[in-house]
Design a protein around this motif. Structure first.
Motif, PDB file in Angstrom:
ATOM      1  N   GLN A 131       0.837  -1.195   0.000  1.00 64.54           N
ATOM      2  CA  GLN A 131       0.000   0.000   0.000  1.00 64.54           C
ATOM      3  C   GLN A 131       0.873   1.247   0.000  1.00 64.54           C
ATOM      4  O   GLN A 131       1.657   1.472   0.917  1.00 64.54           O
ATOM      5  N   ARG A 132       0.772   2.034  -1.053  1.00 64.17           N
ATOM      6  CA  ARG A 132       1.411   3.349  -1.103  1.00 64.17           C
ATOM      7  C   ARG A 132       0.275   4.358  -1.264  1.00 64.17           C
ATOM      8  O   ARG A 132      -0.616   4.399  -0.425  1.00 64.17           O
ATOM      9  N   ASP A 133       0.310   5.184  -2.284  1.00 62.95           N
ATOM     10  CA  ASP A 133      -0.866   6.004  -2.521  1.00 62.95           C
ATOM     11  C   ASP A 133      -2.026   5.134  -2.992  1.00 62.95           C
ATOM     12  O   ASP A 133      -3.191   5.467  -2.822  1.00 62.95           O
ATOM     13  N   ARG A 134      -1.684   3.990  -3.589  1.00 65.56           N
ATOM     14  CA  ARG A 134      -2.646   2.933  -3.936  1.00 65.56           C
ATOM     15  C   ARG A 134      -1.982   1.605  -3.654  1.00 65.56           C
ATOM     16  O   ARG A 134      -0.858   1.552  -3.165  1.00 65.56           O
ATOM     17  N   LYS A 135      -2.651   0.516  -4.001  1.00 65.75           N
ATOM     18  CA  LYS A 135      -2.052  -0.800  -3.838  1.00 65.75           C
ATOM     19  C   LYS A 135      -1.221  -1.133  -5.072  1.00 65.75           C
ATOM     20  O   LYS A 135      -1.688  -0.982  -6.197  1.00 65.75           O
ATOM     21  N   TYR A 136       0.000  -1.621  -4.836  1.00 67.05           N
ATOM     22  CA  TYR A 136       0.906  -1.969  -5.916  1.00 67.05           C
ATOM     23  C   TYR A 136       1.406  -3.398  -5.718  1.00 67.05           C
ATOM     24  O   TYR A 136       1.495  -3.890  -4.588  1.00 67.05           O
ATOM     25  N   CYS A 137       1.740  -4.012  -6.825  1.00 64.67           N
ATOM     26  CA  CYS A 137       2.279  -5.370  -6.785  1.00 64.67           C
ATOM     27  C   CYS A 137       3.797  -5.290  -6.906  1.00 64.67           C
ATOM     28  O   CYS A 137       4.326  -4.965  -7.971  1.00 64.67           O
ATOM     29  N   PHE A 138       4.517  -5.589  -5.817  1.00 62.32           N
ATOM     30  CA  PHE A 138       5.973  -5.474  -5.784  1.00 62.32           C
ATOM     31  C   PHE A 138       6.593  -6.848  -5.527  1.00 62.32           C
ATOM     32  O   PHE A 138       6.014  -7.686  -4.827  1.00 62.32           O
ATOM     33  N   PRO A 139       7.793  -7.072  -6.049  1.00 62.50           N
ATOM     34  CA  PRO A 139       8.504  -8.318  -5.718  1.00 62.50           C
ATOM     35  C   PRO A 139       8.991  -8.345  -4.277  1.00 62.50           C
ATOM     36  O   PRO A 139       9.280  -9.393  -3.737  1.00 62.50           O
ATOM     37  N   TYR A 140       9.110  -7.140  -3.667  1.00 64.41           N
ATOM     38  CA  TYR A 140       9.507  -7.027  -2.259  1.00 64.41           C
ATOM     39  C   TYR A 140       8.666  -5.931  -1.620  1.00 64.41           C
ATOM     40  O   TYR A 140       8.402  -4.900  -2.228  1.00 64.41           O
ATOM     41  N   SER A 141       8.269  -6.144  -0.381  1.00 63.70           N
ATOM     42  CA  SER A 141       7.492  -5.122   0.325  1.00 63.70           C
ATOM     43  C   SER A 141       8.370  -3.947   0.733  1.00 63.70           C
ATOM     44  O   SER A 141       7.918  -2.808   0.783  1.00 63.70           O
ATOM     45  N   VAL A 142       9.648  -4.225   1.038  1.00 60.44           N
ATOM     46  CA  VAL A 142      10.623  -3.181   1.363  1.00 60.44           C
ATOM     47  C   VAL A 142      11.948  -3.570   0.721  1.00 60.44           C
ATOM     48  O   VAL A 142      12.200  -4.747   0.439  1.00 60.44           O
ATOM     49  N   TYR A 143      12.781  -2.570   0.498  1.00 57.92           N
ATOM     50  CA  TYR A 143      14.118  -2.885  -0.016  1.00 57.92           C
ATOM     51  C   TYR A 143      15.003  -3.301   1.156  1.00 57.92           C
ATOM     52  O   TYR A 143      15.165  -2.580   2.120  1.00 57.92           O
ATOM     53  N   ASN A 144      15.572  -4.511   1.042  1.00 55.19           N
ATOM     54  CA  ASN A 144      16.448  -5.032   2.087  1.00 55.19           C
ATOM     55  C   ASN A 144      17.619  -5.774   1.445  1.00 55.19           C
ATOM     56  O   ASN A 144      17.812  -5.723   0.228  1.00 55.19           O
ATOM     57  N   GLY A 145      18.381  -6.456   2.272  1.00 50.13           N
ATOM     58  CA  GLY A 145      19.537  -7.174   1.766  1.00 50.13           C
ATOM     59  C   GLY A 145      19.184  -8.257   0.765  1.00 50.13           C
ATOM     60  O   GLY A 145      19.895  -8.456  -0.228  1.00 50.13           O
ATOM     61  N   TRP A 146      18.067  -8.959   1.026  1.00 51.69           N
ATOM     62  CA  TRP A 146      17.644 -10.015   0.114  1.00 51.69           C
ATOM     63  C   TRP A 146      17.268  -9.442  -1.253  1.00 51.69           C
ATOM     64  O   TRP A 146      17.616 -10.023  -2.290  1.00 51.69           O
ATOM     65  N   ALA A 147      16.598  -8.311  -1.254  1.00 52.13           N
ATOM     66  CA  ALA A 147      16.253  -7.666  -2.519  1.00 52.13           C
ATOM     67  C   ALA A 147      17.505  -7.268  -3.291  1.00 52.13           C
ATOM     68  O   ALA A 147      17.571  -7.433  -4.520  1.00 52.13           O
ATOM     69  N   GLY A 148      18.503  -6.760  -2.579  1.00 52.77           N
ATOM     70  CA  GLY A 148      19.753  -6.395  -3.241  1.00 52.77           C
ATOM     71  C   GLY A 148      20.461  -7.599  -3.830  1.00 52.77           C
ATOM     72  O   GLY A 148      21.004  -7.526  -4.944  1.00 52.77           O
ATOM     73  N   ILE A 149      20.444  -8.720  -3.093  1.00 51.61           N
ATOM     74  CA  ILE A 149      21.087  -9.938  -3.587  1.00 51.61           C
ATOM     75  C   ILE A 149      20.390 -10.445  -4.845  1.00 51.61           C
ATOM     76  O   ILE A 149      21.044 -10.786  -5.849  1.00 51.61           O
ATOM     77  N   MET A 150      19.059 -10.511  -4.822  1.00 53.13           N
ATOM     78  CA  MET A 150      18.319 -11.032  -5.969  1.00 53.13           C
ATOM     79  C   MET A 150      18.496 -10.146  -7.194  1.00 53.13           C
ATOM     80  O   MET A 150      18.674 -10.641  -8.314  1.00 53.13           O
ATOM     81  N   ASN A 151      18.448  -8.844  -7.010  1.00 50.41           N
ATOM     82  CA  ASN A 151      18.652  -7.939  -8.138  1.00 50.41           C
ATOM     83  C   ASN A 151      20.056  -8.070  -8.709  1.00 50.41           C
ATOM     84  O   ASN A 151      20.248  -8.019  -9.935  1.00 50.41           O
ATOM     85  N   SER A 152      21.037  -8.227  -7.835  1.00 53.86           N
ATOM     86  CA  SER A 152      22.416  -8.398  -8.295  1.00 53.86           C
ATOM     87  C   SER A 152      22.579  -9.704  -9.062  1.00 53.86           C
ATOM     88  O   SER A 152      23.248  -9.753 -10.107  1.00 53.86           O
ATOM     89  N   VAL A 153      21.972 -10.773  -8.552  1.00 53.29           N
ATOM     90  CA  VAL A 153      22.049 -12.072  -9.228  1.00 53.29           C
ATOM     91  C   VAL A 153      21.417 -11.998 -10.613  1.00 53.29           C
ATOM     92  O   VAL A 153      21.985 -12.489 -11.608  1.00 53.29           O
ATOM     93  N   LEU A 154      20.242 -11.376 -10.702  1.00 54.89           N
ATOM     94  CA  LEU A 154      19.578 -11.262 -11.994  1.00 54.89           C
ATOM     95  C   LEU A 154      20.398 -10.414 -12.964  1.00 54.89           C
ATOM     96  O   LEU A 154      20.537 -10.755 -14.146  1.00 54.89           O
ATOM     97  N   PHE A 155      20.938  -9.311 -12.482  1.00 54.22           N
ATOM     98  CA  PHE A 155      21.710  -8.426 -13.358  1.00 54.22           C
ATOM     99  C   PHE A 155      22.969  -9.121 -13.882  1.00 54.22           C
ATOM    100  O   PHE A 155      23.282  -9.029 -15.080  1.00 54.22           O
ATOM    101  N   ILE A 156      23.674  -9.820 -13.011  1.00 59.72           N
ATOM    102  CA  ILE A 156      24.937 -10.442 -13.411  1.00 59.72           C
ATOM    103  C   ILE A 156      24.715 -11.739 -14.175  1.00 59.72           C
ATOM    104  O   ILE A 156      25.279 -11.935 -15.267  1.00 59.72           O
ATOM    105  N   PHE A 157      23.872 -12.631 -13.617  1.00 59.54           N
ATOM    106  CA  PHE A 157      23.752 -13.973 -14.173  1.00 59.54           C
ATOM    107  C   PHE A 157      22.650 -14.118 -15.217  1.00 59.54           C
ATOM    108  O   PHE A 157      22.595 -15.138 -15.904  1.00 59.54           O
ATOM    109  N   GLN A 158      21.786 -13.117 -15.341  1.00 61.81           N
ATOM    110  CA  GLN A 158      20.729 -13.197 -16.347  1.00 61.81           C
ATOM    111  C   GLN A 158      20.852 -12.102 -17.404  1.00 61.81           C
ATOM    112  O   GLN A 158      19.974 -11.976 -18.251  1.00 61.81           O
TER     113      GLN A 158
END
Length: 342
Positions: free
Chosen positions: A170-197
């Motif tokens: 929930q922000r100004d409306r409801k949004y569909c996000f892969p993560y509810s907040v940006y955290n270490g796990w989100a950083g790891i997954m984004n890095s993995v996708l960027f490098i390995f995909q």
């Protein structure tokens, strides 16, 4: 991370009591619909054509069909999400239904099909390299099917975490996000996708095709072996076809990959970066990443139709109207079109 258009403004909860549809949203909505619908029909023709024509049930055609399945799946995922938006706007959806749909359709299915495309392209480049440098090891149809299954399996493992982490936020409306907040796990997954995909696959595929083309150009064929020279020319044209699809894929996917990199560097979710007017360049990258993925489903049929006579036959008069006859590659009478793919 911004895997798919529905992770942005298009996944908003359009409750009529709290929000209205503006012209910008409608433009985004119909742009995504157009790209998704346009990607289904030509890829479906390839899938059905290869399934029905026994002469096309060969390893390379199986890889083409697998890419087409990935593209149809991606288009279906985008359309499904857009339909959810429309339903939510008209009659509303229970939170549980919306959340499950977010996890499966908006995030997982999109990431799974897109990642399977990348894995298939890697496998194709590796298989072409082996076919040129080790021609004694022939790829069988059974092995090609197994490799396609492996591509989907690897993609499933990469995409599975998003079934757990994605949710409605929930922000100004409801949004569909892969993560509810940006955290270490989100950083790891984004890095993995960027490098390995994106980065490593791009280096691997471009290097493989460069080495293949050098190999094909290096050998000189004597006048006594004209048939071998013709076979090599057809193989070279096949590599040009596959290299063209790879370059277009990497080019269209660049905004998506850049958005992953930007999110990791800035340590914020795409929504927050897009709403921050202090950096117009980052805003442009995030916004453009919303639209590119549905349009990655369009170019493969066009490239195949230009380079491959068998695919041209699937589209009949459509290809003849779109492509001048002198640009169409036709196999000589003493060779079948399958020579192009061996």
């Amino acid at each position: 991370m911004d895997i798919q258009p529905c992770l942005k403004d298009n996944c908003r909860n359009l409750n009529t009591s709290t929000s209205t549809i503006d012209s910008s949203f409608l433009a985004n909505f119909f742009t995504l619909i157009l790209g998704s619908i346009a990607g289904i029909a030509p890829n479906a023709i390839i899938i059905v054509g290869i399934y029905r024509d026994r002469s096309m049930q060969k390893p390379t055609y199986y890889f083409m069909a697998n890419l087409a399945i990935c593209d149809v799946t991606l288009s279906f995922a985008t359309l499904s999400n857009l339909m959810l938006i429309a339903i939510e706007f008209r009659i509303g959806l229970p939170v549980s239904v919306y959340n499950v749909s977010c996890k499966i359709l908006a995030i997982f299915l999109t990431c799974w099909s897109y990642t399977a495309s990348i894995q298939t392209l890697i496998i194709i480049s590796a298989e072409r390299y082996q076919a040129i440098y080790k021609p004694s090891k022939k790829l069988t149809a059974k092995r090609a099917k197994q490799l396609c299954f492996i591509a989907w399996s690897i993609a499933f493992l990469i995409s599975f975490p998003f079934l757990l982490t994605s949710s409605i936020v929930q922000r100004d409306r409801k949004y569909c996000f892969p993560y509810s907040v940006y955290n270490g796990w989100a950083g790891i997954m984004n890095s993995v996708l960027f490098i390995f995909q994106y980065i490593l696959p791009a280096i691997f595929m471009m290097t493989s095709y460069s080495l293949i083309l050098c190999k094909l150009k290096k050998r000189r064929i004597s006048p006594q072996h004209q048939e071998s020279a013709m076979s090599k020319m057809l193989k070279r044209k096949t590599i040009y076809m596959l290299l063209t699809t790879t370059i277009i894929f990497l080019t269209i996917s660049a905004p998506w990959a850049l958005s992953l990199f930007v999110v990791v560097v800035m340590g914020q979710l795409p929504f927050d970066l897009e709403k921050d007017p202090s950096n117009p360049l980052i805003q442009s990258i995030i916004r453009s990443s919303k639209y590119v993925l549905p349009y990655t489903t369009l170019y493969n049929p066009i490239v195949y139709c230009i380079f491959n006579p068998k695919i041209q036959q699937l589209y009949f008069s459509r290809c003849e109207r779109l492509i001048p006859r002198h640009h169409m590659i036709v196999a000589p009478r003493n060779q079948t079109s399958q020579n192009i793919l061996t």
